[in-house]
Design an enzyme around this catalytic site. Structure first.
Site, PDB file in Angstrom:
ATOM      1  N   ASN A 165       6.150   3.899   4.992  1.00  0.00           N
ATOM      2  CA  ASN A 165       6.072   4.608   3.699  1.00  0.00           C
ATOM      3  C   ASN A 165       4.771   5.376   3.461  1.00  0.00           C
ATOM      4  O   ASN A 165       4.760   6.383   2.780  1.00  0.00           O
ATOM      5  CB  ASN A 165       6.426   3.693   2.521  1.00  0.00           C
ATOM      6  N   LYS A 188       0.775  -0.807  16.412  1.00  0.00           N
ATOM      7  CA  LYS A 188       2.170  -0.378  16.466  1.00  0.00           C
ATOM      8  C   LYS A 188       2.566   0.244  15.135  1.00  0.00           C
ATOM      9  O   LYS A 188       2.768  -0.463  14.149  1.00  0.00           O
ATOM     10  CB  LYS A 188       3.104  -1.563  16.748  1.00  0.00           C
ATOM     11  N   PRO A 189       2.662   1.569  15.095  1.00  0.00           N
ATOM     12  CA  PRO A 189       3.123   2.210  13.852  1.00  0.00           C
ATOM     13  C   PRO A 189       4.636   2.020  13.696  1.00  0.00           C
ATOM     14  O   PRO A 189       5.322   1.664  14.654  1.00  0.00           O
ATOM     15  CB  PRO A 189       2.776   3.684  14.063  1.00  0.00           C
ATOM     16  N   GLU A 264      -0.236  -7.575   3.917  1.00  0.00           N
ATOM     17  CA  GLU A 264       0.052  -6.775   2.719  1.00  0.00           C
ATOM     18  C   GLU A 264       1.563  -6.644   2.663  1.00  0.00           C
ATOM     19  O   GLU A 264       2.155  -5.870   3.418  1.00  0.00           O
ATOM     20  CB  GLU A 264      -0.598  -5.391   2.816  1.00  0.00           C
ATOM     21  N   CYS A 298       5.015  -0.314  -2.158  1.00  0.00           N
ATOM     22  CA  CYS A 298       4.902  -1.730  -2.525  1.00  0.00           C
ATOM     23  C   CYS A 298       4.352  -1.867  -3.936  1.00  0.00           C
ATOM     24  O   CYS A 298       4.598  -2.848  -4.612  1.00  0.00           O
ATOM     25  CB  CYS A 298       3.999  -2.449  -1.539  1.00  0.00           C
ATOM     26  N   GLU A 395      12.956  -5.535  -4.322  1.00  0.00           N
ATOM     27  CA  GLU A 395      12.226  -4.268  -4.343  1.00  0.00           C
ATOM     28  C   GLU A 395      13.262  -3.154  -4.361  1.00  0.00           C
ATOM     29  O   GLU A 395      14.080  -3.060  -3.453  1.00  0.00           O
ATOM     30  CB  GLU A 395      11.383  -4.115  -3.080  1.00  0.00           C
ATOM     31  N   SER A 455      -4.471   2.129  -6.363  1.00  0.00           N
ATOM     32  CA  SER A 455      -4.963   2.276  -4.993  1.00  0.00           C
ATOM     33  C   SER A 455      -6.252   3.080  -4.948  1.00  0.00           C
ATOM     34  O   SER A 455      -6.322   4.190  -5.461  1.00  0.00           O
ATOM     35  CB  SER A 455      -3.920   2.990  -4.136  1.00  0.00           C
TER      36      SER A 455
HETATM   37  P1  NAP Z   1       9.184  -3.839   7.772  1.00  0.00           P
HETATM   38  O1  NAP Z   1      10.584  -3.722   8.144  1.00  0.00           O
HETATM   39  O2  NAP Z   1       8.601  -5.163   7.518  1.00  0.00           O
HETATM   40  O3  NAP Z   1       8.368  -3.059   8.894  1.00  0.00           O
HETATM   41  C1  NAP Z   1       6.978  -2.980   8.897  1.00  0.00           C
HETATM   42  C2  NAP Z   1       6.496  -2.909  10.335  1.00  0.00           C
HETATM   43  O4  NAP Z   1       6.828  -4.117  11.021  1.00  0.00           O
HETATM   44  C3  NAP Z   1       7.116  -1.786  11.135  1.00  0.00           C
HETATM   45  O5  NAP Z   1       6.152  -1.284  12.024  1.00  0.00           O
HETATM   46  C4  NAP Z   1       8.228  -2.508  11.867  1.00  0.00           C
HETATM   47  O6  NAP Z   1       8.638  -1.882  13.056  1.00  0.00           O
HETATM   48  C5  NAP Z   1       7.570  -3.820  12.181  1.00  0.00           C
HETATM   49  N1  NAP Z   1       8.503  -4.901  12.439  1.00  0.00           N
HETATM   50  C6  NAP Z   1       9.780  -5.034  12.008  1.00  0.00           C
HETATM   51  N2  NAP Z   1      10.305  -6.195  12.456  1.00  0.00           N
HETATM   52  C7  NAP Z   1       9.348  -6.798  13.194  1.00  0.00           C
HETATM   53  C8  NAP Z   1       9.299  -8.020  13.926  1.00  0.00           C
HETATM   54  N3  NAP Z   1      10.321  -8.859  13.978  1.00  0.00           N
HETATM   55  N4  NAP Z   1       8.160  -8.328  14.568  1.00  0.00           N
HETATM   56  C9  NAP Z   1       7.109  -7.492  14.529  1.00  0.00           C
HETATM   57  N5  NAP Z   1       7.091  -6.325  13.862  1.00  0.00           N
HETATM   58  C10 NAP Z   1       8.206  -5.974  13.189  1.00  0.00           C
HETATM   59  O7  NAP Z   1       8.858  -3.019   6.472  1.00  0.00           O
HETATM   60  P2  NAP Z   1       9.388  -1.568   6.127  1.00  0.00           P
HETATM   61  O8  NAP Z   1      10.768  -1.678   5.627  1.00  0.00           O
HETATM   62  O9  NAP Z   1       9.155  -0.663   7.264  1.00  0.00           O
HETATM   63  O10 NAP Z   1       8.353  -1.163   4.985  1.00  0.00           O
HETATM   64  C11 NAP Z   1       8.553  -1.448   3.629  1.00  0.00           C
HETATM   65  C12 NAP Z   1       7.894  -2.755   3.212  1.00  0.00           C
HETATM   66  O11 NAP Z   1       6.476  -2.656   3.340  1.00  0.00           O
HETATM   67  C13 NAP Z   1       8.139  -3.076   1.772  1.00  0.00           C
HETATM   68  O12 NAP Z   1       8.427  -4.431   1.612  1.00  0.00           O
HETATM   69  C14 NAP Z   1       6.816  -2.732   1.108  1.00  0.00           C
HETATM   70  O13 NAP Z   1       6.600  -3.385  -0.095  1.00  0.00           O
HETATM   71  C15 NAP Z   1       5.857  -3.124   2.161  1.00  0.00           C
HETATM   72  N6  NAP Z   1       4.554  -2.477   1.960  1.00  0.00           N
HETATM   73  C16 NAP Z   1       3.518  -3.237   1.515  1.00  0.00           C
HETATM   74  C17 NAP Z   1       2.292  -2.655   1.275  1.00  0.00           C
HETATM   75  C18 NAP Z   1       1.144  -3.489   0.780  1.00  0.00           C
HETATM   76  O14 NAP Z   1       0.032  -3.045   0.932  1.00  0.00           O
HETATM   77  N7  NAP Z   1       1.366  -4.664   0.205  1.00  0.00           N
HETATM   78  C19 NAP Z   1       2.104  -1.303   1.517  1.00  0.00           C
HETATM   79  C20 NAP Z   1       3.188  -0.538   1.973  1.00  0.00           C
HETATM   80  C21 NAP Z   1       4.409  -1.167   2.188  1.00  0.00           C
HETATM   81  P3  NAP Z   1       9.919  -0.888  13.022  1.00  0.00           P
HETATM   82  O15 NAP Z   1       9.421   0.337  12.411  1.00  0.00           O
HETATM   83  O16 NAP Z   1      10.278  -0.727  14.437  1.00  0.00           O
HETATM   84  O17 NAP Z   1      10.984  -1.532  12.203  1.00  0.00           O
END
Ligand code: NAP
Ligand code: MG
Length: 494
Positions: A165, A188-189, A264, A298, A395, A455
């Site tokens: 995001n 890893k992005p 986070e 988030c 969310e 932020s």
């Molecule tokens: P996500 O599915 O948890 O993915 C985040 C990262 O983790 C991606 O690089 C993803 O790779 C990787 N990932 C997924 N499954 C994994 C696994 N089993 N093992 C290791 N890495 C893995 O989150 P998202 O849907 O992309 O992003 C949205 C979430 O981020 C929301 O919950 C949001 O609230 C949270 N967020 C939090 C903050 C904060 O600062 N608190 C800031 C921004 C976003 P892939 O891309 O290959 O799936």
């Protein structure tokens, strides 16, 4: 509206990018030359293909980070500071290119992408200033017999994993402090948005980051790549931004090797508008807290708790402001709201709206997706949302504002805290006592007081409860990447 500069052509910028893995200072192909595609969510068009890192590639990356750690830890803080400073300047110089890439791969409108470039760059400037201010301590024990020498040393090789995001800022927020502290990294992005990160790597390389310090693996198989790093015995820390669900998986893996962990995670921000609030100011704040990044943040306001005496006025004014926004391709001038990131995100948002309506909410504006290709959803305001609606406990991650009227303050606090998350809360009131009282009572890591935005690189960003562990930015941001080392020194008696 006249544009100061014509939008940069994303296609030519993307064609010029390195799309390999970045291992030990070199761009290389993934094992067996594998690649995966990156799409534009506004059009479905394939933008390019990037290297699809394997477990073997991940192994090479963490090995390189491990090998580079000792030398990197010995570099002068000023040298690390100046790398970050140069990288900051290069990001600013290339704002238009970076913004064009980000809009193409992620969907946010160009104006917002430019805003993220400025915000993301600031983490490098901030941590370039922190790098030379890593202090220790030198004291005497209570009995006067010993001296205590405390220095702060890099924690060691770090695993960095970021979401889609905020493709630039989530990277700089981790890479900045790691570089400042003297840690090497494997990074890893998100698979949906690797291109901004690859452009960032190129910038760090030009800024003089030595080989092996930052190793980047893009992959379609995040769980194998990241678990390879987590179980390597080389990585000493993990810094993750993403969903709470994946954060828990990584915490379990971190436990196996007793790794330092910064998390986070998700949020479910309450946005409280008190009876005495300046309603226009609250609407301004709501526009930012809800619509920044199409609601895919988030920190997005997830539940609008509005005192019944001002609920109708707030709802009407918010709907009016949202009605004039233009939904469209983020690269087109005048677009306010870009597409959501993918079909799954879009389906989820629609199902939350349908569910809330079934449970008695009325649609003040929006409420159904436009009939066009791309993952578009219009700004939506829902009035009189009931407490048992599904979006109250999830969310939303879309431009949907549910308004829940409340009658007394205690009620508002109870609803606000009735969630396992605790990232941020927004509070609109003109009464100083109420402002401080409610700030105390909200179970969150951050409060936006008469503000829809929290932020800032100079502030400690982070949550409590299941929103995470640790803080990014501020004075504590670098601490996450440092350990304390204490040397006991007997005082000589002569
Ligand atoms: P996500 O599915 O948890 O993915 C985040 C990262 O983790 C991606 O690089 C993803 O790779 C990787 N990932 C997924 N499954 C994994 C696994 N089993 N093992 C290791 N890495 C893995 O989150 P998202 O849907 O992309 O992003 C949205 C979430 O981020 C929301 O919950 C949001 O609230 C949270 N967020 C939090 C903050 C904060 O600062 N608190 C800031 C921004 C976003 P892939 O891309 O290959 O799936
Ligand atoms: Mg995902």
């Amino acid at each position: 509206m006249t544009l100061l500069t014509a939008p940069t052509d994303a296609r030519s910028v993307i064609d010029a990018l390195h799309t390999g893995l970045f291992l030990n200072g070199e761009w290389v192909d993934a094992e067996h030359g594998k690649t995966f595609s990156v799409e534009n969510p506004a059009t479905g068009e394939v933008l390019t293909r990037v290297a699809d890192g394997s477990v073997a590639d991940a192994g090479r990356a963490i090995q390189a980070a491990g090998d580079a750690q000792a030398d990197w830890a010995r570099t002068a803080p000023r040298a690390r500071s100046e790398i970050l400073r140069r990288a900051y300047e290069l990001i600013i110089e290339r704002s238009e290119e970076l913004a064009a890439i980000m809009t193409a791969e992620m969907g946010k409108p160009l104006a917002e992408a430019r805003g993220e470039v400025a915000y993301g760059a600031e983490f490098f400037r901030w941590f370039s200033e922190e790098a030379v201010r890593i202090n220790g301590d030198y004291t005497t024990t209570g009995d006067g017999r010993n001296r205590i020498l405390v220095s702060r040393v890099p924690v060691g090789p770090c695993v960095l994993v970021t979401p889609w995001n905020f493709p630039l800022a989530m990277g700089t927020r981790k890479i900045g402090p790691a570089v400042a502290a003297g840690c090497t990294m494997v990074f890893k992005p998100a698979a949906q948005t690797p291109l901004t990160s690859l452009a960032l790597v190129q910038i760090l390389l030009e800024a003089g980051l030595p080989a092996g310090v930052l190793n980047v693996v893009t992959t379609s198989n995040s769980s194998s790549v990241v678990s390879t790093w987590m179980s390597s015995g080389i990585a000493r820390k993990v810094s993750f931004t993403g969903s709470t669900e994946v954060g828990k998986i990584l915490l379990r893996q971190a436990a196996e090797n007793v790794m330092r962990s910064s998390m986070e995670l998700g949020g479910n921000a309450p946005f409280i508008v008190c009876a005495d609030a300046d309603v226009d100011r609250a609407v301004d704040g709501a526009m930012t807290a809800k619509l920044r990044n199409m609601g895919e943040a988030c920190t997005a306001a997830n539940r609008f708790l509005v005192h019944r005496s001002v609920a109708a006025e707030f709802t009407e004014k918010l709907a009016k402001r949202m009605a004039v926004l233009r939904v469209g391709d983020g690269s087109e001038p005048g677009t306010d709201i870009g597409p959501l990131v993918d079909q799954a995100g879009l389906d989820k948002v629609q199902s939350f709206v349908d569910d809330a309506v079934e449970r008695g909410a009325s649609v003040a504006i929006g409420g159904s997706r436009p009939d066009r290709p791309g993952y578009f959803y219009p700004p939506t305001v829902l009035a009189d949302v009931s407490a048992d609606a599904a979006l109250m406990t999830a969310e939303i991650f879309g431009p949907v504002a549910p308004v829940i009227p409340f009658d007394d303050e205690a009620d508002a606090v109870r609803i606000a805290n009735d969630t396992e998350w605790g990232l941020v809360g927004y509070l609109f009131t003109q009464d100083i006592d109420r402002a401080l009282r409610l700030s105390d009572e909200l179970e969150v890591g951050m409060v936006g007081l008469n503000s829809g935005l929290v932020s800032n690189p100079a502030a400690p960003f982070g949550g409590i409860k299941q929103s995470g562990l640790g803080r990014e930015g501020g004075r504590s941001g670098i601490d996450e990447f440092l350990e304390q080392k204490y040397v006991a020194i007997p005082r000589s008696r002569t």
